[in-house]
Design an enzyme around this catalytic site. Sequence first.
Site, PDB file in Angstrom:
ATOM      1  N   GLU A 110       0.878  -1.165   0.000  1.00  0.00           N
ATOM      2  CA  GLU A 110       0.000   0.000   0.000  1.00  0.00           C
ATOM      3  C   GLU A 110       0.919   1.220   0.000  1.00  0.00           C
ATOM      4  OE1 GLU A 110      -2.797   0.305   3.260  1.00  0.00           O
ATOM      5  OE2 GLU A 110      -3.487   2.240   2.511  1.00  0.00           O
TER       6      GLU A 110
ATOM      7  N   ARG B 181       4.789 -12.486  10.016  1.00  0.00           N
ATOM      8  CA  ARG B 181       5.462 -11.215   9.751  1.00  0.00           C
ATOM      9  C   ARG B 181       6.877 -11.265  10.278  1.00  0.00           C
ATOM     10  NH1 ARG B 181       1.674  -7.310   8.910  1.00  0.00           N
ATOM     11  NH2 ARG B 181       3.026  -5.535   9.185  1.00  0.00           N
TER      12      ARG B 181
ATOM     13  N   LYS C   2       4.126   0.916   9.614  1.00  0.00           N
ATOM     14  CA  LYS C   2       4.280   2.170   8.879  1.00  0.00           C
ATOM     15  C   LYS C   2       3.650   3.327   9.653  1.00  0.00           C
ATOM     16  CE  LYS C   2       2.963   0.245   4.952  1.00  0.00           C
ATOM     17  NZ  LYS C   2       2.481   0.028   3.597  1.00  0.00           N
TER      18      LYS C   2
HETATM   19  P1  ATP Z   1       2.560  -2.111   8.131  1.00  0.00           P
HETATM   20  O1  ATP Z   1       1.760  -2.866   9.127  1.00  0.00           O
HETATM   21  O2  ATP Z   1       3.992  -2.000   8.447  1.00  0.00           O
HETATM   22  O3  ATP Z   1       1.961  -0.807   7.762  1.00  0.00           O
HETATM   23  P2  ATP Z   1       1.363  -3.399   5.910  1.00  0.00           P
HETATM   24  O4  ATP Z   1       1.150  -4.857   5.989  1.00  0.00           O
HETATM   25  O5  ATP Z   1       0.189  -2.545   6.083  1.00  0.00           O
HETATM   26  O6  ATP Z   1       2.556  -3.007   6.857  1.00  0.00           O
HETATM   27  P3  ATP Z   1       1.614  -3.314   3.085  1.00  0.00           P
HETATM   28  O7  ATP Z   1       2.106  -2.203   2.258  1.00  0.00           O
HETATM   29  O8  ATP Z   1       0.169  -3.642   3.040  1.00  0.00           O
HETATM   30  O9  ATP Z   1       2.046  -2.981   4.569  1.00  0.00           O
HETATM   31  O10 ATP Z   1       2.496  -4.607   2.840  1.00  0.00           O
HETATM   32  C1  ATP Z   1       2.843  -5.093   1.578  1.00  0.00           C
HETATM   33  C2  ATP Z   1       3.183  -6.537   1.709  1.00  0.00           C
HETATM   34  O11 ATP Z   1       4.267  -6.706   2.605  1.00  0.00           O
HETATM   35  C3  ATP Z   1       2.017  -7.326   2.251  1.00  0.00           C
HETATM   36  O12 ATP Z   1       1.922  -8.536   1.522  1.00  0.00           O
HETATM   37  C4  ATP Z   1       2.393  -7.572   3.677  1.00  0.00           C
HETATM   38  O13 ATP Z   1       1.842  -8.773   4.141  1.00  0.00           O
HETATM   39  C5  ATP Z   1       3.917  -7.621   3.612  1.00  0.00           C
HETATM   40  N1  ATP Z   1       4.484  -7.192   4.890  1.00  0.00           N
HETATM   41  C6  ATP Z   1       4.261  -6.044   5.536  1.00  0.00           C
HETATM   42  N2  ATP Z   1       4.912  -6.015   6.710  1.00  0.00           N
HETATM   43  C7  ATP Z   1       5.584  -7.184   6.800  1.00  0.00           C
HETATM   44  C8  ATP Z   1       6.443  -7.765   7.777  1.00  0.00           C
HETATM   45  N3  ATP Z   1       6.744  -7.138   8.915  1.00  0.00           N
HETATM   46  N4  ATP Z   1       6.947  -8.992   7.521  1.00  0.00           N
HETATM   47  C9  ATP Z   1       6.654  -9.630   6.385  1.00  0.00           C
HETATM   48  N5  ATP Z   1       5.852  -9.142   5.431  1.00  0.00           N
HETATM   49  C10 ATP Z   1       5.316  -7.940   5.624  1.00  0.00           C
HETATM   50 MG    MG Z   2      -1.457  -3.516   4.659  1.00  0.00          MG
END
Ligand code: ATP
Ligand code: MG
Length: 563
Positions: A36, A263, A273
Amino acid sequence: MTEDTKKPLNFLEQIIEEDLANGIHPKKLRFRFPPEPNGYLHIGHAASICLNFGLGLSYNAPVNLRFDDTNPAKEEQEYVDAIKHDIKWLGFEWDKELYSSDYFQQLYDWAVLLIKNGKAYVDDQSSEVMAQQKGSPIKVGVNSPHRNRSVEENLSLFESMKKGGFNEATHVLRAKIDMTSPNMLMRDPIIYRVLKRAHHRTGNDWNIYPMYDWTHGESDYIEQISHSICTLEFKNHRELYDWFLDQVHDAELMRPKQREFARRNLSYTVMSKRKLLQLVEENLVNGWDDPRMPTISGLRRRGYTPEAIKKFSELAGIAKRDNVTDVALLEFCIKDDLNKTAPRVMAVLDPVKVIITNYPEGQEEWLEAENNQEDASAGFRKVPFSREIYIEREDFREQANKKFFRLKLDKEVRLKNAYIIKANSVVKNDADEILEIHCTYDTLSRSGSGTEESQRKVKGTLHWVSVQHAVKAEVRLYDRLFNHEAPDSQKEVDFKTFINPDSLVINNNAFVEPSLKEANVSDRFQFQRLGYFNIDNDSTSEKLVFNRTVSLRDSWAKTEAKQ
Ligand code: ATP
Ligand code: MG
């Protein structure tokens, strides 16, 4: 798999292997990385990038970069650009660059189909009332009074939502599933909400935006992703993901499969984020690429290499259950990489002057120094030596016990790549601080000169720079941003309470050897005996600025080896 068949397969690869063996998705594998664009990528995302693009490489299958951009309130083009830059820098290539927003029309058309099939309805109750009706994990929900609106009424209300006829938070479109389902997510989830915001790509075209669950699975389907890999918090969403696919799936086309992994969490930092954005907005760090941030851009500025980040992802592995990876593993990976690749140079961070009283005044010698003993191809450079040099203040003591292998009065040490010196006396100021250390040198002991004295072993070897040739530099000494292993683990305490006040110490008093005048931004070095450093973007031809990537000694180790 085409290569690396000897490595044990992780559980996701095993699932893919089984699907291939069972003839599901034959030869049609396709993966995606779906960020995102609401912030910069962090080391957790790197796990997902390495996983998805790694699968692409192993199976020779395409990987899409899909921006999941369904929330115009938080998304920006700046983030899209930064994300693309980071993925490329890591060394991966996506097949197609795609945006969920490109599917807004298709998603809308499918929503209309759901309504026509009696599988969706417009609800105009308040969010509080809807939440109450939803029940709880131990209490079944009750149906909304609007659940049985006619198809015609729903179509007309939904169209009004789209045209901007309703205010935000007044109308939603809900899937009609089951208000008694044990899975709360199946209790008539919202699939569209009114949001009168300009989108960074579609502008003011839309007054309604699709929710994440509805968008994600259908986007996977549109792109014909074979395996949609996400993190564990989406496990409960899988049932909904499948339900949404059931509504639109054409038997001719491939049906994506969602699977989840844990994660990546890292000790001594935060990874969401939202929290990283707080650090940026409250100026607790200097932007998303502050070298203390766990972002890819922060790590890059800090001096990390793509190889170290990829190695870290590989060693940390893919887990089925939540866990925390020790940041020491990340530090190990960068040290291991830079040990092989970073040229050695000499820099003195806390200088004290040494005068070699028997070295002729005005004389200088350019001594041969090996660039990297781990890499014969790295060659040699010349380092100037003269009568006055700087050494580290902590490398000298007037008196010290036998275990102090550095310089002390009446004892000898070797100067790296140069001579053996012996300390004879000190000059101090009124405050008893040492201003000069007077030494003599063994004229025959020059390293590499082939004499017997050049082979002579003395206990300590010190790094140094020649005073007259030294280049003054700013050195930014970075340390962990938080002094708590899990800063966001305590509900009652704000994670920012645990910011390490010493996470950045700026040293404007350092001297480096003159060869560094030729160095360029982001070049990486080992400052011998100190650690790995790189040249920061703030560096200019007038003023060199270095960042400490990682020190050679681990000051956080519980049982630090005492000298
Ligand atoms: P955050 O919680 O840090 O804002 P998010 O999951 O909302 O992260 P996205 O931009 O939606 O962030 O993530 C893009 C991809 O990266 C998704 O497939 C998500 O599952 C993966 N991802 C995000 N954070 C992690 C993490 N800490 N470990 C592994 N994969 C991750
Ligand atoms: Mg997300």
